[in-house]
Motif scaffolding. Sequence first.
Motif, PDB file in Angstrom:
ATOM      1  N   LEU A 113       0.908  -1.385   0.145  1.00 34.43           N
ATOM      2  CA  LEU A 113      -0.165   0.124  -0.104  1.00 34.43           C
ATOM      3  C   LEU A 113       0.850   1.240   0.090  1.00 34.43           C
ATOM      4  O   LEU A 113       0.316   2.453   0.103  1.00 34.43           O
ATOM      5  N   GLY A 114       2.136   1.154  -0.115  1.00 33.36           N
ATOM      6  CA  GLY A 114       3.098   2.227  -0.276  1.00 33.36           C
ATOM      7  C   GLY A 114       3.413   3.105   1.139  1.00 33.36           C
ATOM      8  O   GLY A 114       3.934   4.149   0.941  1.00 33.36           O
ATOM      9  N   ASP A 115       3.254   1.881   2.260  1.00 38.21           N
ATOM     10  CA  ASP A 115       3.527   2.840   3.491  1.00 38.21           C
ATOM     11  C   ASP A 115       5.231   2.789   3.815  1.00 38.21           C
ATOM     12  O   ASP A 115       5.714   1.631   4.123  1.00 38.21           O
ATOM     13  N   ALA A 116       5.874   3.830   3.420  1.00 33.84           N
ATOM     14  CA  ALA A 116       7.466   3.878   3.510  1.00 33.84           C
ATOM     15  C   ALA A 116       7.876   3.696   5.119  1.00 33.84           C
ATOM     16  O   ALA A 116       8.983   3.042   5.315  1.00 33.84           O
ATOM     17  N   THR A 117       6.956   3.906   5.855  1.00 28.89           N
ATOM     18  CA  THR A 117       7.507   3.827   7.392  1.00 28.89           C
ATOM     19  C   THR A 117       7.603   2.274   7.752  1.00 28.89           C
ATOM     20  O   THR A 117       7.927   1.989   8.722  1.00 28.89           O
ATOM     21  N   ALA A 118       6.909   1.341   6.961  1.00 29.08           N
ATOM     22  CA  ALA A 118       7.064   0.079   7.157  1.00 29.08           C
ATOM     23  C   ALA A 118       8.704  -0.542   6.635  1.00 29.08           C
ATOM     24  O   ALA A 118       8.597  -1.892   7.048  1.00 29.08           O
ATOM     25  N   ALA A 119       9.358   0.059   6.094  1.00 29.24           N
ATOM     26  CA  ALA A 119      10.560  -0.174   5.708  1.00 29.24           C
ATOM     27  C   ALA A 119      11.478  -0.894   6.579  1.00 29.24           C
ATOM     28  O   ALA A 119      11.968  -2.336   6.219  1.00 29.24           O
ATOM     29  N   GLY A 120      11.575  -0.618   7.980  1.00 30.14           N
ATOM     30  CA  GLY A 120      12.306  -1.009   8.824  1.00 30.14           C
ATOM     31  C   GLY A 120      11.735  -2.355   9.480  1.00 30.14           C
ATOM     32  O   GLY A 120      12.866  -3.333   9.424  1.00 30.14           O
ATOM     33  N   GLY A 121      10.555  -2.536   9.566  1.00 26.73           N
ATOM     34  CA  GLY A 121       9.889  -3.756   9.839  1.00 26.73           C
ATOM     35  C   GLY A 121      10.108  -4.741   8.635  1.00 26.73           C
ATOM     36  O   GLY A 121      10.409  -5.986   9.199  1.00 26.73           O
ATOM     37  N   LEU A 122       9.963  -4.434   7.691  1.00 25.50           N
ATOM     38  CA  LEU A 122      10.072  -5.382   6.475  1.00 25.50           C
ATOM     39  C   LEU A 122      11.528  -5.561   6.429  1.00 25.50           C
ATOM     40  O   LEU A 122      11.943  -7.121   6.121  1.00 25.50           O
ATOM     41  N   ALA A 123      12.408  -4.762   6.823  1.00 20.39           N
ATOM     42  CA  ALA A 123      13.814  -5.474   6.646  1.00 20.39           C
ATOM     43  C   ALA A 123      14.282  -6.419   7.604  1.00 20.39           C
ATOM     44  O   ALA A 123      15.041  -7.362   7.398  1.00 20.39           O
ATOM     45  N   VAL A 124      13.587  -6.349   8.878  1.00 20.84           N
ATOM     46  CA  VAL A 124      13.755  -7.142  10.096  1.00 20.84           C
ATOM     47  C   VAL A 124      13.143  -8.432   9.594  1.00 20.84           C
ATOM     48  O   VAL A 124      13.594  -9.761   9.844  1.00 20.84           O
ATOM     49  N   ALA A 125      12.015  -8.667   8.917  1.00 22.31           N
ATOM     50  CA  ALA A 125      11.352  -9.815   8.459  1.00 22.31           C
ATOM     51  C   ALA A 125      12.161 -10.316   7.511  1.00 22.31           C
ATOM     52  O   ALA A 125      12.161 -11.509   7.306  1.00 22.31           O
ATOM     53  N   ALA A 126      12.818  -9.605   6.447  1.00 24.41           N
ATOM     54  CA  ALA A 126      13.628 -10.264   5.429  1.00 24.41           C
ATOM     55  C   ALA A 126      14.649 -10.967   5.838  1.00 24.41           C
ATOM     56  O   ALA A 126      15.452 -11.742   4.973  1.00 24.41           O
ATOM     57  N   GLY A 140       7.625  -6.968   0.354  1.00 24.05           N
ATOM     58  CA  GLY A 140       7.385  -5.746   0.924  1.00 24.05           C
ATOM     59  C   GLY A 140       8.197  -4.625   0.681  1.00 24.05           C
ATOM     60  O   GLY A 140       7.982  -3.508   0.066  1.00 24.05           O
ATOM     61  N   LEU A 141       9.625  -4.826   0.716  1.00 28.27           N
ATOM     62  CA  LEU A 141      10.463  -3.948   0.427  1.00 28.27           C
ATOM     63  C   LEU A 141      10.508  -3.722  -1.169  1.00 28.27           C
ATOM     64  O   LEU A 141      10.710  -2.417  -1.630  1.00 28.27           O
ATOM     65  N   ASP A 142      10.404  -4.748  -1.972  1.00 29.18           N
ATOM     66  CA  ASP A 142      10.403  -4.540  -3.217  1.00 29.18           C
ATOM     67  C   ASP A 142       9.367  -3.730  -3.731  1.00 29.18           C
ATOM     68  O   ASP A 142       9.263  -2.934  -4.932  1.00 29.18           O
ATOM     69  N   ALA A 143       7.984  -3.750  -3.241  1.00 30.28           N
ATOM     70  CA  ALA A 143       6.997  -3.181  -3.302  1.00 30.28           C
ATOM     71  C   ALA A 143       7.151  -1.622  -3.126  1.00 30.28           C
ATOM     72  O   ALA A 143       6.921  -0.749  -3.984  1.00 30.28           O
ATOM     73  N   LEU A 144       7.892  -1.396  -2.097  1.00 31.99           N
ATOM     74  CA  LEU A 144       8.176   0.098  -1.904  1.00 31.99           C
ATOM     75  C   LEU A 144       9.373   0.623  -2.870  1.00 31.99           C
ATOM     76  O   LEU A 144       9.300   1.782  -3.236  1.00 31.99           O
ATOM     77  N   ARG A 156      15.579   5.103   4.210  1.00 29.64           N
ATOM     78  CA  ARG A 156      14.390   4.629   5.464  1.00 29.64           C
ATOM     79  C   ARG A 156      15.221   3.602   6.451  1.00 29.64           C
ATOM     80  O   ARG A 156      14.722   3.403   7.349  1.00 29.64           O
ATOM     81  N   LEU A 157      16.255   3.136   5.687  1.00 30.65           N
ATOM     82  CA  LEU A 157      17.093   1.911   6.591  1.00 30.65           C
ATOM     83  C   LEU A 157      18.105   2.692   7.005  1.00 30.65           C
ATOM     84  O   LEU A 157      18.781   3.168   6.487  1.00 30.65           O
ATOM     85  N   GLY A 158      18.389   2.159   8.577  1.00 27.90           N
ATOM     86  CA  GLY A 158      19.640   2.713   9.113  1.00 27.90           C
ATOM     87  C   GLY A 158      20.789   1.775   8.679  1.00 27.90           C
ATOM     88  O   GLY A 158      20.581   0.943   7.929  1.00 27.90           O
ATOM     89  N   THR A 159      21.657   2.005   9.437  1.00 30.30           N
ATOM     90  CA  THR A 159      22.782   1.210   9.333  1.00 30.30           C
ATOM     91  C   THR A 159      23.372   0.539  10.581  1.00 30.30           C
ATOM     92  O   THR A 159      24.504  -0.031  10.750  1.00 30.30           O
ATOM     93  N   PRO A 162      21.976  -4.894  12.049  1.00 28.46           N
ATOM     94  CA  PRO A 162      22.218  -5.901  11.075  1.00 28.46           C
ATOM     95  C   PRO A 162      21.237  -6.262   9.884  1.00 28.46           C
ATOM     96  O   PRO A 162      21.489  -6.522   9.082  1.00 28.46           O
ATOM     97  N   GLU A 163      19.735  -6.298  10.461  1.00 29.44           N
ATOM     98  CA  GLU A 163      18.779  -6.800   9.638  1.00 29.44           C
ATOM     99  C   GLU A 163      18.688  -5.739   8.530  1.00 29.44           C
ATOM    100  O   GLU A 163      18.286  -5.952   7.302  1.00 29.44           O
ATOM    101  N   HIS A 164      18.842  -4.245   9.080  1.00 25.49           N
ATOM    102  CA  HIS A 164      18.829  -3.254   7.996  1.00 25.49           C
ATOM    103  C   HIS A 164      19.927  -3.244   6.890  1.00 25.49           C
ATOM    104  O   HIS A 164      19.919  -2.832   5.957  1.00 25.49           O
TER     105      HIS A 164
END
Length: 399
Positions: A113-126, A140-144, A156-159, A162-164
């Motif tokens: 749905l284009g919610d960029a605030t989900a990027a961090g959570g998606l990175a953890v899931a990935a 989800g990341l690919d959709a963003l 949107r992703l930190g450094t 490790p997941e990010h």
Amino acid sequence: MIESFVPQAGRVDREGLAGVDPDRLARYVADASHPWWRRRPCVEALAGRVPERRVPALLGRVRDGRDTPEVRIALLELLADRAELLPWLQDPERERDSSYGLSEAYLLARGRLGDATAAGGLAVAAAQPWPRRREAGEAGLDALVARYGTAAVLDRLGTDAPEHRTARVRLRDRAGEDVTDALADPDRTVAFAAQERLTDLDRLRAYAAAAPTVEAALWAAYALHQRTEDADETRAIDAKLGRPRVEVPGLDEELRTPIVRTWAPWCERPSDPRWRIEAICAEPAEPVDVPAQLERATAALAAAGLDPAPPVEAGDHHGQGEGTYHVYPLAAGEVLVSTLGRFVTAEDDDHPARPALEAAGFRWIDGETGGVLVTDLAVYWFGSRVPLTVDTLLFHWQD
């Protein structure tokens, strides 16, 4: 009619369901009194043909925490384009939902749905080792990325996490960037993700020769071997680096050799690359003659008056799975005989079988030796991916 197309759990006539009127399917799905294993295939049969007037009722099923996760996850997939669902998905309460599979399904829906605030959570899931979670995070990341571009998602992703950083490696690689630098990441899961994606052999060879750390050079060597299967080249790099090993106090060569050969080639991402390289460089081993070994153990136990029944393979003993040992169910307590070498053990170090087996040439793995933790070698063990002890590795069973 619907029941005839899904007569029992696991039996689905998808072609038949595809011919059912979509309004009827939607009403069936919205009625939680029907079994979930019938409703979920009905959700899947609605793909591309959801009746608009039934959308509110279907969204109500998504929001109903009492409904089964399998149906709710399928509906989230079906209704991924419904923007009216986004505020509910963004509610912090969703993050506290521990129902199986739902947390990543919520994140995936937010990404679509284009919610960029989900990027961090998606990175953890990935970054998770479980395929279902990892695939949801990556999708989800690919959709963003498809909506905003790689640079915007990377921003949107930190450094720090490790997941990010793992997600950054994947997204950078997909964008055509060179991620060789990530082989020097201090987190081994990030370095592993990088070596999975590197295919330029000349670049890997150059990096292995000038890497900033020994581990980074070993990751380059491992990536090379994954592409070429040239063990001689791996041995040459290893020799130039001084043949570094993970030294484990209490782990002598007789124990180390079968553990390396058996487990290092299949170790999990957090493992030290030294184990992987040691396994590649190891000389081929003579296979253990398991039948002869069991025959010798049976004779020794019988001579000691312990009346051994025929040994039972670990999987048969537990009724499922497989393992690296056989069990002698003696009256004095079970004795285990490893298939990885001349190793035997029992729960009690004073077991009456011990002197007989040692006299027959077996090595008894006592509590002290068996309790040695083989550090930095992560092995899958009933859902965990962590270093295991010597006794667990020599006498391993998995269902």
